[in-house]
Design a protein around this motif. Structure first.
Motif, short mmCIF file in Angstrom:
data_model
loop_
_atom_site.label_atom_id
_atom_site.label_comp_id
_atom_site.label_asym_id
_atom_site.label_seq_id
_atom_site.Cartn_x
_atom_site.Cartn_y
_atom_site.Cartn_z
N ASN A 35 5.87 5.25 3.61
CA ASN A 35 5.03 4.05 3.61
C ASN A 35 4.99 3.40 4.98
N LEU A 36 6.12 3.35 5.65
CA LEU A 36 6.16 2.78 7.00
C LEU A 36 5.38 3.66 7.97
N LEU A 37 5.55 4.97 7.86
CA LEU A 37 4.82 5.91 8.71
C LEU A 37 3.32 5.73 8.56
N LEU A 38 2.85 5.67 7.32
CA LEU A 38 1.42 5.54 7.08
C LEU A 38 0.90 4.16 7.48
N THR A 39 1.73 3.14 7.40
CA THR A 39 1.34 1.81 7.88
C THR A 39 1.13 1.84 9.38
N GLN A 52 -3.47 -6.87 6.10
CA GLN A 52 -2.58 -6.47 5.02
C GLN A 52 -3.39 -5.93 3.85
N HIS A 53 -4.52 -6.54 3.58
CA HIS A 53 -5.38 -6.09 2.48
C HIS A 53 -5.85 -4.65 2.71
N LEU A 54 -6.25 -4.33 3.95
CA LEU A 54 -6.70 -2.97 4.25
C LEU A 54 -5.58 -1.97 4.01
N ILE A 55 -4.37 -2.31 4.46
CA ILE A 55 -3.23 -1.40 4.27
C ILE A 55 -2.94 -1.21 2.78
N CYS A 56 -2.95 -2.30 2.03
CA CYS A 56 -2.72 -2.21 0.57
C CYS A 56 -3.77 -1.31 -0.08
N GLU A 57 -5.03 -1.50 0.32
CA GLU A 57 -6.13 -0.74 -0.27
C GLU A 57 -6.04 0.74 0.08
N LYS A 58 -5.82 1.05 1.35
CA LYS A 58 -5.79 2.45 1.79
C LYS A 58 -4.59 3.20 1.23
N LEU A 59 -3.43 2.55 1.18
CA LEU A 59 -2.22 3.23 0.73
C LEU A 59 -1.93 3.02 -0.75
N MET A 60 -2.75 2.18 -1.40
CA MET A 60 -2.57 1.87 -2.81
C MET A 60 -1.15 1.37 -3.08
N LEU A 61 -0.72 0.44 -2.23
CA LEU A 61 0.61 -0.15 -2.36
C LEU A 61 0.47 -1.61 -2.75
N PRO A 62 1.46 -2.15 -3.48
CA PRO A 62 1.42 -3.56 -3.82
C PRO A 62 1.56 -4.44 -2.57
N LYS A 63 1.01 -5.62 -2.66
CA LYS A 63 1.04 -6.57 -1.55
C LYS A 63 2.48 -6.85 -1.10
N THR A 65 5.10 -4.89 -1.20
CA THR A 65 5.64 -3.75 -0.45
C THR A 65 5.13 -3.78 0.99
N VAL A 66 3.82 -3.98 1.13
CA VAL A 66 3.23 -4.01 2.47
C VAL A 66 3.75 -5.21 3.24
N ASN A 67 3.90 -6.33 2.56
CA ASN A 67 4.43 -7.52 3.22
C ASN A 67 5.84 -7.25 3.77
#
Length: 146
Positions: A35-39, A52-63, A65-67
């Motif tokens: 997840n960190l690599l892809l971020t 943050q929204h773009l990262i959540c959307e592209k990686l299909m991760l919860p807010k 987690t990305v936060n």
């Protein structure tokens, strides 16, 4: 035919899970997780409009987690948030100079790793990988709407 479709579907899952495991192993070898690599990859690919929204959307991760990922990158001095000139409510994510150097070096290693793998495939195999993958994605999109 049903058994043949099951075989294909199982093979696809083996491919998907196996590919994810290889990337997770590669990331771990370099001191991070997938997840960190892809971020980091997305921050580099969208240097002017990454949120943050773009990262959540592209990686299909919860807010959340990305936060957490972004908070860790900020704490290391790799990422900073800036107010978007287009919309003051939106925070754009950008690399600091230190973060850009770190990400560039890491992602170059990933590019080299992937290129080595692609060189071990024929042109036909590389093209089939993309053609089949995009055909599968299109078929899934159509099936979800049925």
């Amino acid at each position: 035919m049903h058994q043949e479709l099951q075989r294909i579907r199982q093979g696809y899952y083996d491919l998907w899970f196996g590919t994810n495991a290889v990337y997770e192993r590669w990331a771990k070898k370099h001191g991070l997780n997938n997840n960190l690599l892809l971020t980091l990859y997305l921050l580099k690919e969208f240097p002017d409009d990454c949120t943050q929204h773009l990262i959540c959307e592209k990686l299909m991760l919860p807010k959340q987690t990305v936060n957490s990922i972004l908070a860790g990158l900020e704490a290391r001095g790799f990422v900073e948030k800036k107010v978007s000139p287009k919309d003051k409510r939106v925070k754009l994510l950008t690399f600091t100079e230190q973060g850009a150097t770190y990400a560039d070096e890491l992602l170059q290693k990933m590019d080299d790793f992937e290129e080595r793998a692609l060189r071990n495939m024929t042109d036909a195999q590389r093209n089939a990988l993309l053609e089949g993958g995009f055909a599968w994605m299109k078929a899934l999109r159509a099936a979800i709407d049925d």
